[in-house]
Design a protein around this motif. Structure first.
Motif, PDB file in Angstrom:
ATOM      1  N   LEU A  48     -29.021 -34.164   2.912  1.00  0.00           N
ATOM      2  CA  LEU A  48     -27.784 -34.334   2.146  1.00  0.00           C
ATOM      3  C   LEU A  48     -28.060 -34.370   0.650  1.00  0.00           C
ATOM      4  O   LEU A  48     -27.315 -33.786  -0.148  1.00  0.00           O
ATOM      5  CB  LEU A  48     -27.062 -35.603   2.602  1.00  0.00           C
ATOM      6  N   HIS A  49     -29.107 -35.063   0.245  1.00  0.00           N
ATOM      7  CA  HIS A  49     -29.434 -35.140  -1.186  1.00  0.00           C
ATOM      8  C   HIS A  49     -29.787 -33.757  -1.739  1.00  0.00           C
ATOM      9  O   HIS A  49     -29.389 -33.411  -2.866  1.00  0.00           O
ATOM     10  CB  HIS A  49     -30.584 -36.119  -1.410  1.00  0.00           C
ATOM     11  N   HIS A  50     -30.536 -32.982  -0.964  1.00  0.00           N
ATOM     12  CA  HIS A  50     -30.880 -31.638  -1.423  1.00  0.00           C
ATOM     13  C   HIS A  50     -29.630 -30.755  -1.507  1.00  0.00           C
ATOM     14  O   HIS A  50     -29.489 -29.956  -2.450  1.00  0.00           O
ATOM     15  CB  HIS A  50     -31.913 -31.007  -0.481  1.00  0.00           C
ATOM     16  N   CYS A  51     -28.749 -30.900  -0.528  1.00  0.00           N
ATOM     17  CA  CYS A  51     -27.514 -30.114  -0.557  1.00  0.00           C
ATOM     18  C   CYS A  51     -26.674 -30.475  -1.786  1.00  0.00           C
ATOM     19  O   CYS A  51     -26.147 -29.587  -2.479  1.00  0.00           O
ATOM     20  CB  CYS A  51     -26.703 -30.365   0.720  1.00  0.00           C
ATOM     21  N   ARG A  52     -26.541 -31.745  -2.052  1.00  0.00           N
ATOM     22  CA  ARG A  52     -25.739 -32.152  -3.211  1.00  0.00           C
ATOM     23  C   ARG A  52     -26.357 -31.620  -4.505  1.00  0.00           C
ATOM     24  O   ARG A  52     -25.636 -31.166  -5.406  1.00  0.00           O
ATOM     25  CB  ARG A  52     -25.616 -33.674  -3.265  1.00  0.00           C
ATOM     26  N   GLN A  53     -27.675 -31.677  -4.595  1.00  0.00           N
ATOM     27  CA  GLN A  53     -28.347 -31.182  -5.801  1.00  0.00           C
ATOM     28  C   GLN A  53     -28.055 -29.698  -6.012  1.00  0.00           C
ATOM     29  O   GLN A  53     -27.785 -29.245  -7.134  1.00  0.00           O
ATOM     30  CB  GLN A  53     -29.852 -31.423  -5.691  1.00  0.00           C
ATOM     31  N   ALA A  71     -25.467 -25.628   3.149  1.00  0.00           N
ATOM     32  CA  ALA A  71     -25.642 -26.504   4.315  1.00  0.00           C
ATOM     33  C   ALA A  71     -26.622 -25.901   5.317  1.00  0.00           C
ATOM     34  O   ALA A  71     -27.540 -26.576   5.802  1.00  0.00           O
ATOM     35  CB  ALA A  71     -24.294 -26.766   4.978  1.00  0.00           C
ATOM     36  N   PHE A  72     -26.440 -24.614   5.616  1.00  0.00           N
ATOM     37  CA  PHE A  72     -27.295 -23.984   6.617  1.00  0.00           C
ATOM     38  C   PHE A  72     -28.735 -23.821   6.119  1.00  0.00           C
ATOM     39  O   PHE A  72     -29.678 -23.847   6.906  1.00  0.00           O
ATOM     40  CB  PHE A  72     -26.718 -22.629   7.019  1.00  0.00           C
ATOM     41  N   SER A  73     -28.894 -23.664   4.810  1.00  0.00           N
ATOM     42  CA  SER A  73     -30.246 -23.495   4.273  1.00  0.00           C
ATOM     43  C   SER A  73     -31.051 -24.779   4.356  1.00  0.00           C
ATOM     44  O   SER A  73     -32.284 -24.756   4.260  1.00  0.00           O
ATOM     45  CB  SER A  73     -30.183 -23.009   2.823  1.00  0.00           C
ATOM     46  N   TRP A  74     -30.367 -25.927   4.526  1.00  0.00           N
ATOM     47  CA  TRP A  74     -31.068 -27.211   4.633  1.00  0.00           C
ATOM     48  C   TRP A  74     -31.003 -27.807   6.039  1.00  0.00           C
ATOM     49  O   TRP A  74     -31.105 -29.009   6.229  1.00  0.00           O
ATOM     50  CB  TRP A  74     -30.511 -28.209   3.611  1.00  0.00           C
ATOM     51  N   GLY A  75     -30.868 -26.953   7.029  1.00  0.00           N
ATOM     52  CA  GLY A  75     -31.034 -27.400   8.411  1.00  0.00           C
ATOM     53  C   GLY A  75     -29.771 -27.796   9.144  1.00  0.00           C
ATOM     54  O   GLY A  75     -29.834 -28.131  10.329  1.00  0.00           O
ATOM     55  N   PHE A 100     -21.408 -35.556   4.920  1.00  0.00           N
ATOM     56  CA  PHE A 100     -21.515 -35.569   3.463  1.00  0.00           C
ATOM     57  C   PHE A 100     -20.495 -36.547   2.880  1.00  0.00           C
ATOM     58  O   PHE A 100     -20.819 -37.371   2.018  1.00  0.00           O
ATOM     59  CB  PHE A 100     -21.269 -34.159   2.915  1.00  0.00           C
ATOM     60  N   ARG A 101     -19.246 -36.453   3.356  1.00  0.00           N
ATOM     61  CA  ARG A 101     -18.212 -37.346   2.842  1.00  0.00           C
ATOM     62  C   ARG A 101     -18.501 -38.807   3.227  1.00  0.00           C
ATOM     63  O   ARG A 101     -18.282 -39.730   2.428  1.00  0.00           O
ATOM     64  CB  ARG A 101     -16.838 -36.934   3.382  1.00  0.00           C
ATOM     65  N   LYS A 102     -19.000 -39.007   4.430  1.00  0.00           N
ATOM     66  CA  LYS A 102     -19.307 -40.367   4.866  1.00  0.00           C
ATOM     67  C   LYS A 102     -20.419 -40.972   4.021  1.00  0.00           C
ATOM     68  O   LYS A 102     -20.380 -42.159   3.671  1.00  0.00           O
ATOM     69  CB  LYS A 102     -19.716 -40.357   6.343  1.00  0.00           C
ATOM     70  N   TYR A 103     -21.405 -40.176   3.649  1.00  0.00           N
ATOM     71  CA  TYR A 103     -22.562 -40.696   2.914  1.00  0.00           C
ATOM     72  C   TYR A 103     -22.277 -40.857   1.428  1.00  0.00           C
ATOM     73  O   TYR A 103     -22.641 -41.865   0.822  1.00  0.00           O
ATOM     74  CB  TYR A 103     -23.765 -39.764   3.123  1.00  0.00           C
ATOM     75  N   PHE A 104     -21.632 -39.842   0.822  1.00  0.00           N
ATOM     76  CA  PHE A 104     -21.416 -39.881  -0.626  1.00  0.00           C
ATOM     77  C   PHE A 104     -20.024 -40.356  -1.036  1.00  0.00           C
ATOM     78  O   PHE A 104     -19.787 -40.634  -2.211  1.00  0.00           O
ATOM     79  CB  PHE A 104     -21.664 -38.482  -1.233  1.00  0.00           C
TER      80      PHE A 104
END
Length: 322
Positions: free
Chosen positions: A264-269, A283-287, A298-302
């Motif tokens: 999630l952190h990498h996606c947000r970055q 999203a797909f590039s990070w698994g 993402f919404r739940k975490y951030f």
């Protein structure tokens, strides 16, 4: 009850059958060995044995003999054990990697069974043995790749306590339920490790902190792999899933939590850097393998939907965020 409880003796057999029986017994316990009765016309041996969870405990007495295995025919996988031997009677001479260690009553010898070695007992000997699968050491963050044979004292201190506990466990093994046997085996192996640590024994020092750092590194390297799993990590680090779970739970998270949070952190970055990719691409590039799942976690975490971040940095969303 204990997995195995029994006894065997070579008494009354012909010399050839004595050697055959002894060889088969040792193979069942910890691997195949060569046995030589030296100049004796017969070989007299007695083994009382039991299993407590994954540990094997033996009480062995034998007339003069030589036992061992050599490099040309041995594979490490044939003997995946560390043996802890408490000498209680007689003298034996252990040789491994060019070193000779004399073992007297009251001594404890710890060695890697997979490494070629020999033990010569020129007269009657008696000893208590604990056979420890190497995976139990890996579970405790200890590697045995460079394990050197080590002689310790069981006449006092932690060595004496460990030997006394081995006796108690052997005598009560048949009264243990499977659950209790697991707990007793865990306590026994931890106790057996105490005198080794007291002696600053040469083990690969792969403690919990170092193993946790290694796990983090492996996860980082494979974070984009949608198949990244606990099984894959534990196999790569040569530790059990149970130990891996413990490393992360001690830090307040699960292994899966760590993986998803890192993704999630990498996606947000990437979204904030306006990489030109769509939200789905990121999203797909990070698994991640589901756009809706990605948006939800993402919404739940951030506390914000990914499309809001994407729009704020000039991107065009291809994900409909709930």
């Amino acid at each position: 009850m204990s997995d195995t409880l029994g006894s065997l003796t070579t008494s009354g057999l012909s010399p050839s059958k004595q050697i055959k029986l002894w060889s088969e017994a040792l193979t069942d316990l910890c691997g195949r060995f060569d046995i030589d009765p030296l100049d004796a016309s017969t070989f007299d041996g007695l083994i009382n044995y039991t299993s407590v969870s994954r540990l094997k405990l033996c009480q062995i007495e034998a007339s003069q003999h030589r036992i061992g295995h050599t490099a040309p025919r041995i594979r490490n996988s044939d003997h995946p054990y560390v043996k802890i031997l408490f000498q209680t009677q007689g003298v034996s001479y252990f040789e491994q990697n060019g070193r000779r260690i004399d073992i007297n009553p009251g001594d404890c010898l710890v060695y890697d069974v997979s490494c070629p070695h020999s033990i010569v007992s020129p007269a009657f000997t008696r000893h208590d043995v604990v056979i420890v699968p190497k995976e139990l050491l890996h579970e405790r963050g200890l590697g045995v790749g460079n394990l050197s044979a080590c002689k310790l004292s069981a006449r006092g201190g932690t060595g004496r306590i460990a030997h006394d506990f081995v006796h108690a466990v052997f005598n009560e093994a048949d009264k243990l339920s499977p659950n209790n046997a697991t707990g007793v085996a865990d306590a026994l192996i931890d106790l057996l490790l105490l005198p080794l640590r007291d002696a600053d024994m040469t083990l690969d020092r792969v403690g919990p902190e170092a193993m946790y750092v290694r796990a983090q590194g492996f996860i980082r390297e494979h974070l984009r792999d949608p198949e990244l799993s606990i099984d894959q990590i534990s196999n790569a680090l040569q530790c059990t899933k149970r130990y891996l779970h413990m490393l992360f739970s001690d830090r307040g998270m699960t292994v899966s939590d760590y993986i998803w949070q890192a993704r999630l952190h990498h996606c947000r970055q990437e979204l904030e850097n306006a990489s030109g990719k769509t939200i789905t691409d990121v999203a797909f590039s990070w698994g991640f393998s589901s756009s809706s799942h990605f948006s939800r976690v993402f919404r739940k975490y951030f506390g914000i939907v990914p499309s809001a971040i994407h729009r704020a940095h000039g991107g065009a969303s291809s994900v409909v965020s709930p």
